[in-house]
Design a protein around this motif. Structure first.
Motif, mmCIF file in Angstrom:
data_model
loop_
_atom_site.group_PDB
_atom_site.id
_atom_site.type_symbol
_atom_site.label_atom_id
_atom_site.label_comp_id
_atom_site.label_asym_id
_atom_site.label_seq_id
_atom_site.Cartn_x
_atom_site.Cartn_y
_atom_site.Cartn_z
ATOM 1 N N LYS A 51 0.834 -1.206 0.000
ATOM 2 C CA LYS A 51 0.000 0.000 0.000
ATOM 3 C C LYS A 51 0.864 1.251 0.000
ATOM 4 O O LYS A 51 0.571 2.217 -0.689
ATOM 5 N N ALA A 52 1.932 1.244 0.779
ATOM 6 C CA ALA A 52 2.811 2.401 0.870
ATOM 7 C C ALA A 52 3.516 2.659 -0.454
ATOM 8 O O ALA A 52 3.654 3.807 -0.875
ATOM 9 N N SER A 53 3.951 1.604 -1.122
ATOM 10 C CA SER A 53 4.666 1.797 -2.381
ATOM 11 C C SER A 53 3.725 2.293 -3.471
ATOM 12 O O SER A 53 4.101 3.133 -4.276
ATOM 13 N N THR A 54 2.494 1.804 -3.494
ATOM 14 C CA THR A 54 1.563 2.287 -4.514
ATOM 15 C C THR A 54 1.143 3.716 -4.239
ATOM 16 O O THR A 54 1.005 4.507 -5.156
ATOM 17 N N SER A 55 0.977 4.079 -2.980
ATOM 18 C CA SER A 55 0.591 5.462 -2.663
ATOM 19 C C SER A 55 1.749 6.416 -2.931
ATOM 20 O O SER A 55 1.535 7.544 -3.355
ATOM 21 N N SER A 56 2.996 5.998 -2.703
ATOM 22 C CA SER A 56 4.130 6.878 -2.983
ATOM 23 C C SER A 56 4.315 7.059 -4.485
ATOM 24 O O SER A 56 4.674 8.133 -4.950
ATOM 25 N N LYS A 57 4.053 6.018 -5.266
ATOM 26 C CA LYS A 57 4.129 6.154 -6.722
ATOM 27 C C LYS A 57 3.065 7.117 -7.221
ATOM 28 O O LYS A 57 3.306 7.945 -8.090
ATOM 29 N N LYS A 58 1.863 7.009 -6.629
ATOM 30 C CA LYS A 58 0.770 7.884 -7.019
ATOM 31 C C LYS A 58 1.125 9.332 -6.688
ATOM 32 O O LYS A 58 0.903 10.240 -7.473
ATOM 33 N N ALA A 59 1.717 9.566 -5.524
ATOM 34 C CA ALA A 59 2.103 10.915 -5.117
ATOM 35 C C ALA A 59 3.176 11.469 -6.041
ATOM 36 O O ALA A 59 3.155 12.647 -6.385
ATOM 37 N N LYS A 60 4.117 10.638 -6.455
ATOM 38 C CA LYS A 60 5.174 11.106 -7.354
ATOM 39 C C LYS A 60 4.597 11.527 -8.701
ATOM 40 O O LYS A 60 5.010 12.517 -9.280
ATOM 41 N N THR A 61 3.638 10.767 -9.246
ATOM 42 C CA THR A 61 3.067 11.119 -10.538
ATOM 43 C C THR A 61 2.222 12.375 -10.441
ATOM 44 O O THR A 61 2.180 13.165 -11.367
ATOM 45 N N GLU A 62 1.554 12.601 -9.300
ATOM 46 C CA GLU A 62 0.762 13.811 -9.124
ATOM 47 C C GLU A 62 1.667 15.037 -8.997
ATOM 48 O O GLU A 62 1.341 16.106 -9.486
ATOM 49 N N ASP A 63 2.813 14.908 -8.330
ATOM 50 C CA ASP A 63 3.726 16.027 -8.149
ATOM 51 C C ASP A 63 4.518 16.342 -9.413
ATOM 52 O O ASP A 63 4.969 17.458 -9.600
ATOM 53 N N ASP A 64 4.690 15.389 -10.279
ATOM 54 C CA ASP A 64 5.527 15.543 -11.465
ATOM 55 C C ASP A 64 4.685 16.082 -12.620
ATOM 56 O O ASP A 64 4.360 15.381 -13.561
ATOM 57 N N ASP A 65 4.322 17.369 -12.568
ATOM 58 C CA ASP A 65 3.506 17.956 -13.619
ATOM 59 C C ASP A 65 4.340 18.760 -14.618
ATOM 60 O O ASP A 65 3.805 19.344 -15.537
ATOM 61 N N GLY A 66 5.634 18.780 -14.433
ATOM 62 C CA GLY A 66 6.519 19.420 -15.393
ATOM 63 C C GLY A 66 6.703 20.911 -15.174
ATOM 64 O O GLY A 66 7.400 21.559 -15.924
ATOM 65 N N SER A 67 6.067 21.502 -14.182
ATOM 66 C CA SER A 67 6.212 22.937 -13.959
ATOM 67 C C SER A 67 7.446 23.221 -13.123
ATOM 68 O O SER A 67 7.911 22.384 -12.378
ATOM 69 N N LYS A 68 7.942 24.440 -13.262
ATOM 70 C CA LYS A 68 9.092 24.852 -12.475
ATOM 71 C C LYS A 68 8.634 25.237 -11.088
ATOM 72 O O LYS A 68 7.493 25.646 -10.885
#
Length: 136
Positions: free
Chosen positions: A104-121
């Motif tokens: 659960k922790a690994s899937t939630s951390s992956k989800k958080a990384k994809t949400e934070d990685d929007d390409g903006s500065k």
């Protein structure tokens, strides 16, 4: 009002000086499973109840621990075996629970990384760019 604010700061300092209290709360709040007890601690939980029944006036943790340690050392491997088996079962249960928690922790951390990685500065990078533009 000033006095109230000052006392809260003092209380925080006292809690931090203790060290362990905050860490325990964080682990419990995160839902992380507790480590399983060893065979001795399984024995200790049973022994503590027996000892308190025989010595109701004794509230000393040290006396109970000392008596438990002496009895544990005097026990044979055969007498210890039920506690070893219980500890082994608790360890297996812990391993299953921990594996589920880690998934659960690994899937939630992956989800958080994809949400934070929007390409903006970041704002810090933007401020640096503005300072460089004015210098040219």
């Amino acid at each position: 009002m000033k006095g109230k604010a000052d006392t809260s700061k003092k209380d925080e300092g006292r809690l931090r000086a203790g060290g362990g209290a905050g860490k325990r709360k964080k682990a419990a709040a995160s839902g992380k499973p507790k480590r399983p007890p060893s065979a001795f601690f399984v024995f200790m939980s049973e022994f503590r109840q027996e000892y308190q029944a025989q010595h109701p006036g004794n509230k000393s943790v040290g006396a109970v621990s000392k008596a438990a340690g002496e009895k544990w050392r005097a026990m044979s491997e055969q007498e210890k075996q039920p506690y070893v088996d219980q500890a082994g079962q608790k360890k297996q249960d812990y391993e299953k629970t921990k594996a589920n928690f880690d998934k659960k922790a690994s899937t939630s951390s992956k989800k958080a990384k994809t949400e934070d990685d929007d390409g903006s500065k970041s704002e810090v990078d933007d401020e640096d760019d503005e300072e460089n533009d004015g210098d040219e």
